[in-house]
Scaffold this active site. Structure first.
Site, mmCIF file in Angstrom:
data_model
loop_
_atom_site.group_PDB
_atom_site.id
_atom_site.type_symbol
_atom_site.label_atom_id
_atom_site.label_comp_id
_atom_site.label_asym_id
_atom_site.label_seq_id
_atom_site.Cartn_x
_atom_site.Cartn_y
_atom_site.Cartn_z
ATOM 1 N N GLN A 1 0.824 -1.198 0.000
ATOM 2 C CA GLN A 1 0.000 0.000 0.000
ATOM 3 C C GLN A 1 0.864 1.256 0.000
ATOM 4 O O GLN A 1 1.873 1.310 0.703
ATOM 5 C CB GLN A 1 -0.858 -0.016 1.260
ATOM 6 C CG GLN A 1 -2.014 0.944 1.216
ATOM 7 C CD GLN A 1 -2.631 1.062 2.595
ATOM 8 O OE1 GLN A 1 -2.068 1.669 3.490
ATOM 9 N NE2 GLN A 1 -3.774 0.427 2.774
ATOM 10 N N HIS B 1 -6.558 8.060 -10.794
ATOM 11 C CA HIS B 1 -6.390 8.491 -12.185
ATOM 12 C C HIS B 1 -6.091 9.985 -12.283
ATOM 13 O O HIS B 1 -5.353 10.416 -13.158
ATOM 14 C CB HIS B 1 -7.629 8.127 -13.002
ATOM 15 C CG HIS B 1 -7.761 6.651 -13.257
ATOM 16 N ND1 HIS B 1 -6.915 5.963 -14.091
ATOM 17 C CD2 HIS B 1 -8.616 5.724 -12.774
ATOM 18 C CE1 HIS B 1 -7.268 4.684 -14.116
ATOM 19 N NE2 HIS B 1 -8.294 4.503 -13.321
ATOM 20 N N LEU C 1 2.817 1.667 -7.570
ATOM 21 C CA LEU C 1 3.064 0.796 -8.702
ATOM 22 C C LEU C 1 2.098 1.097 -9.840
ATOM 23 O O LEU C 1 2.452 1.041 -11.008
ATOM 24 C CB LEU C 1 2.907 -0.669 -8.283
ATOM 25 C CG LEU C 1 3.809 -1.135 -7.133
ATOM 26 C CD1 LEU C 1 3.449 -2.551 -6.732
ATOM 27 C CD2 LEU C 1 5.270 -1.061 -7.540
ATOM 28 N N GLY C 2 0.864 1.419 -9.484
ATOM 29 C CA GLY C 2 -0.182 1.597 -10.484
ATOM 30 C C GLY C 2 0.153 2.687 -11.496
ATOM 31 O O GLY C 2 0.038 2.500 -12.707
ATOM 32 N N THR C 3 0.593 3.812 -10.997
ATOM 33 C CA THR C 3 0.914 4.922 -11.879
ATOM 34 C C THR C 3 1.982 4.516 -12.895
ATOM 35 O O THR C 3 1.868 4.768 -14.087
ATOM 36 C CB THR C 3 1.419 6.109 -11.034
ATOM 37 O OG1 THR C 3 0.375 6.467 -10.135
ATOM 38 C CG2 THR C 3 1.775 7.293 -11.905
ATOM 39 N N SER D 1 -13.868 2.808 -15.672
ATOM 40 C CA SER D 1 -13.642 2.565 -14.246
ATOM 41 C C SER D 1 -14.936 2.438 -13.468
ATOM 42 O O SER D 1 -15.935 3.098 -13.782
ATOM 43 C CB SER D 1 -12.832 3.722 -13.640
ATOM 44 O OG SER D 1 -11.614 3.874 -14.293
#
Lengths: 466, 466, 466, 466
Positions: free
Chosen positions: C270, C396, C274-276, C300
């Site tokens: 958390q 996002h 990583l997502g970006t 989404s």
């Protein structure tokens, strides 16, 4: 089939065949003919695939009839061979070679070209599967189609000879595509979900497949092995043992390798011997990994036993001599449990048909000796052209295995009860003896069997006064 | 060979052959014969490998003589075919099939078994290489050995058919084993060191090889390609261009694919057509990667041109009419530069032999038109059985290429000067025309050539009054 | 937690910690200390794993308390820094470095050693997941535990920095292990079976994952992409489109890349971003493969919208002013359809709760404008510390995407209806603007939104008199 | 360096640094700062790479000076820590954390961003190599550069911690790229050609390397191992044994694993401990493959011994007391063989310098006892800050090895004679003792040595009256 394909299609077929099956070069120019364009082969494949079942038969019929061997020229060359048989060796050899060339059907060259195209080998395997279905369903009895089949089998045997096969160990890290196909193809003991297949490739299990360069990603034949302490006598233990998924293998607990499932995946490779070689290669591989393994054995289903038994019951019923199959004492026990003294044979037949007998401990206990005895006979004594009637038995006996042990209540799944009264059999591979066993079986039709099996067989013979 | 192997070895050979070449099953039992133990094949391979050259010849001679076709039974079955030619189809087909079976040499079955053993296919490839050497060196002229060779070629053609080959792109990340073998095998333009081979697989270069499942890690045939702006006219530019190692390829600079080296690695696969298929597959692959590439061409050596030219000079000298090869004006220029008016032809022969002419700008300039003209004739006009005498030309013409451009000073390495006076030739592949060209060449022996080539040829013809 | 662990366990913990958490070397000997034996780390890991939830809290509490920073020595060195601030640079730097060393908690060294052991990094990821749960469930509010968490987060951020991650494209040929894990972890749109997951990696789909050398075979974060003609407005079309499985992709039909699912798999990572990075890398990868793709967008979910709406309804009901959410006209329509004039608000609440409204076309039509308007406000207007309350939106927007389009009836699965009234949203990535958008959002909390979204928001504001 | 870079370049540097080194977010917003665009990092890398040596120094100097720690704010926060030391724990922890944050140099964040870019980690490794060269060549003595180096080392230690390294066994099937790099990097015993490197990865040899996800295809450190019967006493036997290339390994002949070469490849990873971990991992790996191997040992060079000995001879000559190194008897023998009674010491110095002594059997025999004794002392007795002066000795002793055996005429290559009079040493790893040995050495500077070594050392001491 009854209705003939309409004339326009026949015309199309004729034209296509003329266009795509190249004429044979003469013997002299056979090494100097222009390469056949791939597009011909692709057109042939595309067209064939667009046909329905009946049209395929029509098409193959034409192919085998109009593009096979030129019998006239064969006959002429044969005459020439006879003529020149006393001439000098070079002449003899040359005439023989011409004859050999003329005996090669024209479609054999076509198949060669197709095999060079991407997906061509797989196409021919599938085409042969169609052909086998036509022949075995007796949709046609043309001897030319049988010849076509023979030619294809010969070619596929070359292409799928063992040196060209790749032995692959399948694990949980293998491509999903492969594992899904293996799940699909598993014919013996169906795979139900991810966990099932994960267990098949997990600890104390091995899964091996032959693959082939010309059919990438396609397992041709798959062998599942369990690594156990003793020779397994029950398939559910192997398939549903939940303890094993996360454990590490303890080499000291591995004394036996049990082949518990062998599935061919390509109908078109019938009679192209892959199974025997796969078993051999796997044995060698396992010996390499576990030098101390001393016991190799299958745990095999007995498809056809119940059907055979029902047949026996029926015919004996008809002939009014049901007594032969069970002993009097056994009949009495059956009658007692089922409560139907008169029609014991008939009610037995029904119970076997429904599989309900297995739910009654009493009945199961009463039937065990009889069913074991009958099953032993079915496996050992029933023959086709002198070889074991049961195809699984025939396979392992050809490989040189020994019919080693019948196991009661070894497969209690509905399928197992329904097809073999829950009995399974171990064909054991004594590595020192397989070569000898195999030769004895193939040449003299002698079956190697253990004392247990032979004992059951002789009980059967005694009881049925054979 | 002169001395015969000693008797004890002959005895050993006989016994080994008897032991390892299984007797043929009868036609009826051909599908029910016990499997041949691998150990037989392994013993055969091991024994053969232990023999020296001369012993191998003796051994193969015996194999071809004693384990081939049974001519008597062939002749009997041939008679039967003649007899039954008017009978019903099933009978005809059956007798033909028996005849076909009897025409299969016994050693063909042996080879089949060997191919199934690990390393067996490679063994047979090497055995055939021995056989080819025996035949081409005329160590034996036995027609039986030629038959043995024919049988092996047929089998290898099946096993190395294109569907079973794997096209591999070789890069600097390929296994070292592969790259070292490719370096070793490179026959056309030798690889000297790591940097050389690294450049061959670096930017603006491609290297492709066929490999085969039965011979892992062994490149069978290797094609080197340069990706260039224009069709290359010089090989040193391709081989020694130092700028390219660290650059990134700029797709916009790539308009042409130049095949600058093609090496077969297995003598035993002679006449098994791999090169043609490799070129085709690579063309397709490159079209996939660079859809805009419009020019495909080789940059090929012309082995044999200098030797041929020397032969011409010699015979003309003998016949006292050296004039035909060069024009009078050309002879004068040669005489002038070399300073030897009388023996210009002789001194030219010596200069060509030593390659020294290339060091004199004057001489090179003087000789250019003559050598280009002569070379064009050598490639286009000199024939063997109607096809191009030069083997490289024959290969590309068979594939359907056009003899497109002769390039002066295209290979100035000693090897290039020594074998083709530094000239190289582009065989260009116009993809729309290759199929047609190939057929014309194979069937009518017509060579597709460009205006440049045809112009040089007609100059040659005019000058030599042909 | 209430009951304290028994004293013997506490004793064991104390001893184990003393044994396995190495004492800090002095600043002078920090590079010359003997290597910590792996067995210490392994013992620590083993012990921790054997604990239950409550015991883990006790254990982590001790670790953070007794093996953190030595505040006394920090304070002394801090005093020294103050003292020496006017001294020469080397002295200042040295004292600062000592202070920095003293500020490193002792357990940080332990974590370093653990990371070196096989499975150690994964252990620490899991330990942090425990820690996060403790903190977020308020099982403990110790500031020392928060510090421990901060230290771990810092370390994991180093180890999982993007340079060390491997971007993997997942296909049907990927290891089954990987695909099964991806199926399991898929949180957004659950995967039901082999066909489901096969479609996710089939034509017109892409699936990418980050993996890490220290956690082999473990996908850390997974992004599913659909390649479509237009920006998708419906998720079922993507998930259940059956036509696509065997087709070949037609590049000309691909104009858009739709990110339709992004799942993190490791709770312990958390706030390790990583997502970006995954989104960025995938965009670049897709641009490489399809240079002509011009539209990048997410499709989404909007988790929390229904819950928020219910909350609004409840509080307005309580405050007796339900009118604000829907217009009078809308309330009338609802009343009409539901037939309950009085308690329209209450019955609406129930209908939303059950999801039954979706089955009435009339109701759905009546509610559409209101729900779209409210949802736009929820996404755009509801904040937490100034940033978007909705976590997906926040993700996002941080990446620089634009809140582009709300889609009515975009997810009609029970889950979709239940959590967001079936509405989904596209966050669109205009590649030229993402950097600017991201900075504006993070620094000024400005949300980039399209006219559609802004229009809906202003409708909401007008209606609710905000 | 003397001349300063011209002013325009300095200006460019300043601007670039300002542009690419992002300002530090405040403590409060440290988790909410916009992502640094990759382009900044790429620009920084590109610019740095374009600089020459001298410019790099100027640039790094600026970076370390203007983008390090803000000493003023450190000092203020340090004062605050002192102030709050008696306050409640949450306050103390928070102030400490702020201080910690302020002690992080601004360039550390830059390095973090660079590490995320493709090729970024390799860039930082190379940058540190530059830095190390600047420091060790004393081109600059700025303490700020030392700090910069320390920060980089800390970061690289995190990224190259063992959990993130991949142990790769290198074989002849490994990518050519890898094998070529290993050939290039081999520092201890140079690789001369393909055959050399092939032997290094062939039978009875192992080659292992650590690679890292962020530097694909780059071996970081390479260990060569020979599998032998006994502990090797000669390096040429290992390097030039020609028999082994095609043989199969006989497990029964393998009792020992000899580490005969260990090469680090990245100057920028100095002091990041990879060697120790590689040795450990390889020992474990070999134990897995050959459970019966009982002897692990290095066969190591002794770089610096000859240089040290020459130094000893020189200083003793100057002080006129050459006697101490050799016994009187030994000096006599040297004098006898060289024929120069007076200047024996001087001529010995020359002989050692040229390596010519080795060509005289007499001289070699005469010198053996002395050189062995002196070498033992050099390894065991010569120290730097209390640890072994010889870096190879220091490495193995840190790992816990025992200084086990000096081998006479163990490396007779010119290099071996020139640097260590042909002597090599085995550092033996008794696996049960390495942990203890390592701790004793690192903490108490005690060297574990065998009786042979200790015997030689005490001879030396007796002779030189130490």
């Amino acid at each position: 089939y009854t209705t003939s394909p309409d004339q326009s299609l026949v015309k199309t077929m004729e034209e296509l065949l003329k266009r795509t099956v190249a004429p044979l070069p003469t013997y002299e120019t056979r090494d100097k003919s222009p390469p056949i364009p791939e597009s011909s082969s692709v057109e042939f494949m595309h067209f064939y695939r667009s046909l329905d079942k009946e049209q395929k038969l029509e098409f193959l019929d034409r192919l085998s009839r109009d593009f096979g061997v030129d019998h006239k020229s064969v006959s002429e060359l044969a005459a020439k061979v006879v003529e020149t048989q006393l001439r000098d060796l070079p002449t003899v050899l040359q005439v023989e070679d011409r004859l050999r060339y003329s005996l090669t059907p024209r479609y054999r060259h076509l198949f060669g070209h197709i095999s060079r195209v991407e997906g061509g080998v797989k196409f021919l395997v599938d085409l042969r599967a169609d052909l086998i279905e036509i022949i075995s369903s007796k949709a046609s009895e043309s001897p030319l189609l049988r010849d076509l089949n023979g030619t294809l089998k010969g070619l596929l045997s070359e292409w799928f000879s063992v040196g060209l096969l790749h032995l692959e160990r399948v694990t949980w890290l293998s491509p999903c595509e492969l594992l899904q196909k293996i799940s699909q193809y598993e014919a013996v003991h169906p795979v139900r979900n991810w966990t099932d297949i994960k267990r098949r490739v997990g600890p104390y299990r091995r899964c091996f497949a032959f693959t082939h360069a010309a059919m990438p990603g396609e397992p041709l034949i798959v062998l599942h092995v369990a690594l156990t302490e003793d020779i397994s006598s029950n398939i559910q233990t192997i398939l549903r043992e939940f303890a094993t998924l996360d454990t590490e293998e303890d080499v000291n607990k591995i004394n036996s390798a049990i082949f518990y499932s062998l599935s061919s995946t390509q109908a078109g490779l019938q009679a192209v011997d892959l199974g025997t070689y796969l078993v051999k290669r796997v044995v060698r591989k396992l010996q390499g990994e576990f030098p101390h393994i001393s016991q190799f054995s299958s745990l095999s289903p007995i498809p056809g036993f119940c059907a055979w038994l029902q047949g026996q019951l029926s015919s004996q019923l008809k002939e009014g001599r049901g007594a032969g199959l069970l002993t009097e004492q056994e009949w009495r026990e059956v009658a007692e449990v089922t409560g139907s003294e008169v029609g014991a044979a008939d009610s037995l037949r029904k119970l076997l048909g429904s599989g309900d007998w297995v739910r009654s401990d009493g009945l199961a206990r009463a039937l065990e000796p009889a069913l074991m005895r009958l099953c032993a006979w079915y496996l050992y004594g029933e023959k086709r052209r002198g070889y074991a009637l049961n195809p699984v038995a025939n396979f392992h006996l050809q490989n040189g295995a020994t019919m080693w042990r019948l196991n009661w209540m070894a497969d209690t799944s509905p399928r197992g009860i329904g097809s073999s009264c829950g009995i399974m059999v171990n064909y054991r591979y004594f590595l020192q003896e397989t070569a000898g066993n195999s030769a004895s079986y193939l040449q003299n039709k002698t079956i190697a069997a253990s004392d247990q099996v032979l004992g059951l067989v002789s009980q059967y013979q005694k009881n049925s006064k054979l």
